[in-house]
Design an enzyme around this catalytic site. Structure first.
Site, mmCIF file in Angstrom:
data_model
loop_
_atom_site.group_PDB
_atom_site.id
_atom_site.type_symbol
_atom_site.label_atom_id
_atom_site.label_comp_id
_atom_site.label_asym_id
_atom_site.label_seq_id
_atom_site.Cartn_x
_atom_site.Cartn_y
_atom_site.Cartn_z
ATOM 1 N N GLU A 15 -21.800 45.595 -12.632
ATOM 2 C CA GLU A 15 -20.754 45.979 -11.684
ATOM 3 C C GLU A 15 -21.119 45.625 -10.240
ATOM 4 O O GLU A 15 -20.767 46.348 -9.298
ATOM 5 C CB GLU A 15 -20.450 47.480 -11.808
ATOM 6 C CG GLU A 15 -19.966 47.879 -13.200
ATOM 7 C CD GLU A 15 -19.724 49.378 -13.338
ATOM 8 O OE1 GLU A 15 -19.840 50.100 -12.320
ATOM 9 O OE2 GLU A 15 -19.432 49.836 -14.450
ATOM 10 N N GLU A 47 -18.311 48.320 -20.929
ATOM 11 C CA GLU A 47 -18.145 49.766 -20.768
ATOM 12 C C GLU A 47 -16.658 50.067 -20.818
ATOM 13 O O GLU A 47 -15.843 49.299 -20.317
ATOM 14 C CB GLU A 47 -18.684 50.273 -19.420
ATOM 15 C CG GLU A 47 -20.177 50.344 -19.294
ATOM 16 C CD GLU A 47 -20.603 50.922 -17.945
ATOM 17 O OE1 GLU A 47 -19.837 51.738 -17.363
ATOM 18 O OE2 GLU A 47 -21.687 50.558 -17.463
#
Length: 483
Positions: free
Chosen positions: A320, A412
């Site tokens: 991320e 995720e």
């Protein structure tokens, strides 16, 4: 297994053909004519109109549209950033988030979200408030182009030279079923019998996820210095020995001299560390560079334990990054890519970690480090509560990170997607891995499944679907693939 995969491939091809819309015309919905909620209001300048006032969580505008033919559509949001900064806000289909639209700069521009399935009939389309502070002019709808014929044709060659036999077998198998099946997964710090896995087992009547998600966080030297004892490597070995596969991320706690305040345990967040990757890259912080190398060595030692135990790992470091909330993304894409390539070189050439399958999770084209260091593209998506759609628009966006076909996974997720919708839309994530804690559990002390994000009926549907791979469905990857 082989015959099952072939039949599923044929079904997928038929679905892709029929989802292409023929003859539907483009449509434009003016935002100022829509229904406005909260602080949203219409603004006019001469003959031009738009909406603005997206400042609070419930602020949104919605417009009604009638679709004549069910199928895949590209939906474009014409919008501007109120202050000129980057903005991401949810596209709402019948009140549910299906994708995020992006605005850059103060002038009106188009953010196109590809391959969103619309049933025939009446729908509401609109924009909600995520980051907020946008002006919305209109939403346009056009039929999507057919999906590429080679969408799931990915190379079996790993970027690591001379990969371990186990890593190659795992990747071969994943490539073979890519687009035809989806690998179930669950993050569970407690390992094979951790609370999240127990909750899945209880909800599904005895099924375990194929993929176990773990974290290297407790092996970060700044946490070890404070008494942390990592158990994830042992959990990974146990899961592999019992027929499962494993993925690791690393919430890299910054070195101790750079931690800020009392929240040393949150030193992977930008706000809790002064660790400046840009300065290190430019040679302005030699102490930081030496500590960075020390931390890499500490994690390499743990990954070597897994290598020596014959355990292949879907390795997802520096995740991320483009969001900037982690320190490895706070200095921009150049510093991030420098660190990614440094880690790849150290782990591959110096520490001989040939058991790693490299999963890049930077989530923005500018942050992509290159095809020669990436095996799989991962995307993290948290669409809200009980949102089960395929997130097809984000899958299509991932295709734009590189011109090379790479496997795309949901690295995720907050909600488990509905397998029926994934295969209907033709955008089949190679795997998913639901985050732990509240996304699965009602409490951190009990293994009763929570239904806040994913209801039990949907878990049962996923784990009983013949196109979903559970731990019991994995072939013998330790000793050789079997049909």
């Amino acid at each position: 297994m082989k015959n099952r995969v072939c039949v599923l491939a044929l079904i997928l091809m038929v679905c892709l053909f029929y989802n292409h819309v023929q003859g539907e015309e483009s449509m434009r919905l003016e935002a100022e004519n829509g229904v406005m909620h909260g602080n949203v209001k219409a603004v006019f300048s001469g003959d031009e109109g738009w909406t603005e006032g997206f400042t609070n969580a419930n602020d949104h505008v919605e417009m009604t549209v009638t679709i004549r033919q069910a199928g895949m559509y590209d939906i474009s949001v014409i919008q501007a950033s109120a202050d000129g900064n980057h903005k991401e806000n949810p596209l709402l289909l019948d009140g549910e988030r299906v994708a995020n639209s992006v605005a850059e700069g103060k002038t009106f521009q188009t953010s196109t979200l590809n391959n969103i399935f619309l049933t025939a009939g009446e729908h509401t389309l609109g924009l909600g408030t995520g980051w907020g502070w946008v002006k919305v002019d209109a939403i346009e709808i056009v039929p999507s182009a057919p999906l590429p014929d080679d969408l799931y044709q990915v190379s079996h060659e790993l970027v690591t030279p001379d990969p371990s036999p186990e890593a190659q077998r795992l990747f071969d198998w994943m490539c073979d079923i890519y687009g035809k099946m989806i690998i179930t997964g669950q993050n569970c710090d407690g390992g094979m019998y951790g609370l999240e896995n127990q909750a899945v087992w209880r909800a599904t009547g005895g099924a375990y996820p194929a993929l176990l998600g773990l974290d290297m966080i407790e092996y970060s030297p700044s946490r070890v210095e404070r008494g942390a004892v990592g158990k994830s490597v042992d959990h990974a070995i146990q899961y592999w020995e019992n027929g499962g596969i494993v993925t690791f991320c690393w919430h890299w706690n910054a070195p101790s001299p750079y931690l800020k305040g009392e929240k040393w345990y949150s030193g992977f967040y930008t706000e809790y560390t002064s660790f400046d990757l840009g300065k290190i890259m430019r040679g302005e912080d030699t102490t930081g560079y030496e500590l960075l190398l020390r931390d890499l060595e500490a994690i390499a030692v743990e990954l070597q334990r897994l290598r020596d135990a014959g355990v292949p790992i879907l390795w997802r470091p520096l995740h991320e990054a483009s969001g900037g909330w982690f320190w490895w993304g706070a200095s921009g894409p150049d510093a991030y890519k420098w660190l990614w390539n440094l880690m790849f070189d150290k782990f591959t050439n110096e520490y001989q970690l040939n058991n790693l399958i490299w999963v890049w999770n930077g989530q923005d084209t500018d942050w992509y480090p290159g095809d020669d260091t990436v095996d799989i593209i991962g995307e993290d998506i948290y669409p809200g509560e009980r949102v089960y759609n395929s997130q097809s628009a984000k899958f299509m966006e991932c295709l734009k990170y590189t011109d090379t076909r790479k496997m795309i996974i949901l690295s995720e997720n907050g909600c488990v997607p509905d397998p029926e919708l994934i295969f209907r839309d033709g955008t089949v994530w190679g795997s998913y891995c639901t985050w732990g804690g509240e996304f699965v559990l009602k409490s951190s002390k009990f293994n009763k499944p929570s239904e806040q994000y994913t209801e039990v009926w949907l878990l049962k549907k996923m784990y009983s679907d013949e196109r979903a791979v559970t731990r019991a469905d994995i072939p013998d990857l330790k000793n050789g693939l079997t049909e």
